[in-house]
Design an enzyme around this catalytic site. Structure first.
Site, PDB file in Angstrom:
ATOM      1  N   GLY A  95       0.680  -1.181   0.125  1.00  0.00           N
ATOM      2  CA  GLY A  95       0.045   0.051  -0.068  1.00  0.00           C
ATOM      3  C   GLY A  95       0.737   1.380   0.011  1.00  0.00           C
ATOM      4  N   CYS A  96       0.025   2.529   0.079  1.00  0.00           N
ATOM      5  CA  CYS A  96       0.803   3.600   0.222  1.00  0.00           C
ATOM      6  C   CYS A  96       1.855   3.991  -0.796  1.00  0.00           C
ATOM      7  CB  CYS A  96       1.394   3.805   1.678  1.00  0.00           C
ATOM      8  SG  CYS A  96       1.873   5.459   2.212  1.00  0.00           S
ATOM      9  N   GLY A  97       3.120   4.501  -0.403  1.00  0.00           N
ATOM     10  CA  GLY A  97       4.106   5.039  -1.315  1.00  0.00           C
ATOM     11  C   GLY A  97       4.861   3.822  -2.073  1.00  0.00           C
ATOM     12  N   GLU A  98       4.755   2.595  -1.598  1.00  0.00           N
ATOM     13  CA  GLU A  98       5.407   1.394  -2.112  1.00  0.00           C
ATOM     14  C   GLU A  98       4.580   1.019  -3.067  1.00  0.00           C
ATOM     15  OE1 GLU A  98       5.910  -0.445   2.534  1.00  0.00           O
ATOM     16  OE2 GLU A  98       6.807  -1.756   0.551  1.00  0.00           O
ATOM     17  N   LEU A  99       3.056   0.820  -2.951  1.00  0.00           N
ATOM     18  CA  LEU A  99       2.217   0.561  -4.054  1.00  0.00           C
ATOM     19  C   LEU A  99       2.470   1.270  -5.348  1.00  0.00           C
ATOM     20  CD1 LEU A  99      -0.129  -0.864  -5.270  1.00  0.00           C
ATOM     21  CD2 LEU A  99      -1.850   0.295  -4.056  1.00  0.00           C
TER      22      LEU A  99
END
Lengths: 122, 72
Positions: B14-18
């Site tokens: 999720g978030c920035g990784e996604l």
């Protein structure tokens, strides 16, 4: 959507949670086509040294080393505060990918010229 | 609507990784091609439309956890 984004980070091994989340947010910014810069100062500068982040892996996130490498791979810049770096006796010939030693003026320039930049701090 | 040209299962990322992994995957597509994305993260229903708004890619289908994104 163009624009800049700054993540200001003052932690490293002393707060692995914040250090990790800072780079997760930085990755969100660079992935969203923002010209993104992570500014490392005080304890945050330790992350500018190659190898330092190798053992930081917070639950629920990718290892910090990987987050930082992906950030640099996507074009993100890491600015490392010069006096903070020197104070800690760190080696400026051993920087992580995407890192540059800078002074305060570079931070002010990034935040204030060409439309300015929002900034979040960890 | 055309069928997807590529598939990426992001699992629970999720978030920035996604969105950063998604950006790298989208770079492999040609303009107009569609990526079928599976994203289980609870923030994805809000984050992916926002990311598309920022990047100019088009969210052509949103049925969480399945998203179809057309490259600009």
């Amino acid at each position: 959507m163009p624009g800049k984004f700054c993540v200001n980070l003052t932690c490293s091994g002393d707060n692995k949670d914040k250090a990790t989340v800072a780079f997760v947010v930085a990755n969100a910014a660079v992935a969203s086509d923002k010209e993104t810069m992570v500014f490392l100062s005080t304890e945050g500068v330790r992350l500018g040294s190659r190898g330092y982040a190798d053992d930081i892996n917070e639950e629920g996130f990718a290892p910090l080393k990987e987050l930082m490498e992906n950030f640099a791979k996507a074009g993100g810049k890491i600015f490392v505060c010069s006096p903070c770096f020197k104070k800690r006796g760190l080696d400026e010939n051993n920087l992580v990918a995407g890192a540059t030693i800078v002074g305060g003026a570079k931070l002010i320039e990034f935040l204030s010229v060409d439309g300015g930049s929002p900034c979040v701090t960890y | 609507m055309s069928e997807p040209d590529a598939f990426y299962d992001a699992g629970s990322m999720g978030c920035g990784e996604l969105v950063l992994e998604l950006r790298f995957k989208m770079e492999e597509l040609k303009s107009g091609q569609i990526m079928k994305l599976i994203a289980l993260d609870a923030g994805a229903p809000e984050d992916l439309p926002a990311w598309c708004n920022l990047t100019g890619h088009k969210l052509v289908k949103k049925e969480h956890p399945e998203y179809w994104i057309q490259k600009k």
